[in-house]
Scaffold this motif. Structure first.
Motif, PDB file in Angstrom:
ATOM      1  N   ARG A  73      47.630 -28.337  16.065  1.00  0.00           N
ATOM      2  CA  ARG A  73      48.261 -29.503  16.211  1.00  0.00           C
ATOM      3  C   ARG A  73      48.437 -30.540  15.085  1.00  0.00           C
ATOM      4  NH1 ARG A  73      47.456 -34.664  17.886  1.00  0.00           N
ATOM      5  NH2 ARG A  73      45.092 -34.332  17.646  1.00  0.00           N
ATOM      6  N   LYS A  74      46.908 -30.721  14.520  1.00  0.00           N
ATOM      7  CA  LYS A  74      46.836 -31.492  13.401  1.00  0.00           C
ATOM      8  C   LYS A  74      46.169 -31.026  12.334  1.00  0.00           C
ATOM      9  CE  LYS A  74      45.755 -36.614  13.151  1.00  0.00           C
ATOM     10  NZ  LYS A  74      44.931 -37.670  13.756  1.00  0.00           N
ATOM     11  N   ASP A 137      40.422 -32.481  21.249  1.00  0.00           N
ATOM     12  CA  ASP A 137      41.537 -33.088  22.004  1.00  0.00           C
ATOM     13  C   ASP A 137      41.415 -33.501  23.329  1.00  0.00           C
ATOM     14  OD1 ASP A 137      43.083 -32.976  19.401  1.00  0.00           O
ATOM     15  OD2 ASP A 137      44.321 -31.582  20.033  1.00  0.00           O
TER      16      ASP A 137
END
Length: 322
Positions: A73-74, A137
């Protein structure tokens, strides 16, 4: 490396040995993590995403991203995305906040000075392997249902809403999560909100105990010296009408008998139907049926009775008839 893998193999065999005696339960989170790969030795799969795992020694492992369609995601979390981390299903922050030590020094203070916190932190029943980025997360977010939240990790079927501070797991593990929560809140005397109780009761019925969940429980029981009674069926969770405190009850002999699951709930509409007097009882699609043993179980799980069910009137003559 060779010695580490050899010790892991020996421990794995020991945990599976049918006549083995339970070893000393881990006293710290670090000790618990060392044992967990042996539990998942022949079922190496991450909890939230279902990614294959390659164990690399000790408690460490690497998730196979292509096996589950995972996408980072990041990019700043790339290092964590490439490793396995041992996730507390009931977050350490969640159970820590209910201890005085947390209010005077946070997790470090609790780990150093609170024996009950250390026991909760090291409880293997509450640990699952997760992709590190997903673990980060998830943070200490509550579990929930997030219909409008998009997936953020490629094909990994987990939804995380950072504004609502909530996580929605894939359907295949929702019952596992419910029963882990029941165990932790019961065994350690924690408080669970009514809303979360209802959610977990619904997930418990929608996703019954699987063969793997029983196997996992048995392997952990050999190491911990105790099982999760909500997995084995020795206990049933009952919704507490009073509000936030958990109200588990030890199952009686009647509780352990097979339950007649005649009431059908619809997992989509959250409505339940009786076999008599409810015209839509047989109209529910098979994959949407959730079975309940009583109307109380259905309402405890957050389901309501179908409005088209007949209202049965009681005839006083029927009551007095011999």
């Amino acid at each position: 490396m060779y010695i580490s893998r050899l010790l892991l193999a020996i421990l794995f065999i020991y945990l599976l040995a049918p006549d083995s005696v339970a070893i000393a339960a881990p006293k710290t989170f670090s000790q618990a993590k060392q044992l967990m790969p042996s539990v998942y030795g022949d079922v190496p799969e991450t909890f939230y995403c279902g990614c294959a795992i390659t164990w690399t020694g000790g408690p460490s492992g690497r998730p196979d991203h292509p096996s589950c369609g995972y996408e980072v995601r990041k990019q700043t979390q790339l290092v964590r995305a490439e490793r396995i981390e041992w996730e507390h299903v009931v977050a350490a922050h969640t159970f820590g906040q209910q201890r005085p030590c947390w209010r005077t020094g946070g997790r470090d203070n609790c780990t150093a000075n609170d024996s009950l916190f250390k026991a909760m932190e090291a409880d293997m029943h509450n640990l699952v392997p997760a992709v590190g980025e997903v673990n980060g997360d998830r943070s200490n977010f509550r579990f929930g249902v997030l219909p409008s939240t998009p997936y953020r990790h490629g094909q990994c079927p987990v939804k995380i809403d950072f504004q609502q501070r909530a996580i929605e797991p894939r359907p295949e593990i929702r019952g596992d999560i419910a029963r882990i929560n029941f165990y932790m809140y019961d065994h350690y005397g924690l408080k669970l909100s009514r809303q979360q109780q209802q959610l977990f009761l619904a997930w418990h019925h929608e996703d019954p105990v699987s063969k793997w969940e029983l196997t996992r429980n048995d392997r952990i029981a050999r190491a911990m010296g105790r099982s999760n009674p909500y997995v084995t069926g020795l206990k049933q969770w009952h919704l507490n009408k009073g509000g936030t405190a958990a109200a588990p009850r030890v199952a009686s002999m009647v509780d352990t008998e097979p339950v007649s699951e005649n009431i059908r709930g619809n997992r989509n509409s959250r409505v339940y139907h009786l076999p008599v007097g409810c015209p839509s009882y047989n109209a529910i699609k098979t994959n949407n049926i959730v079975k309940f043993g009583s109307e109380q179980q259905a309402t405890d799980a957050g389901y309501r009775k179908a409005r088209n069910c007949e209202q049965r009137e009681v005839n006083i003559c029927d009551i007095l008839a011999p």
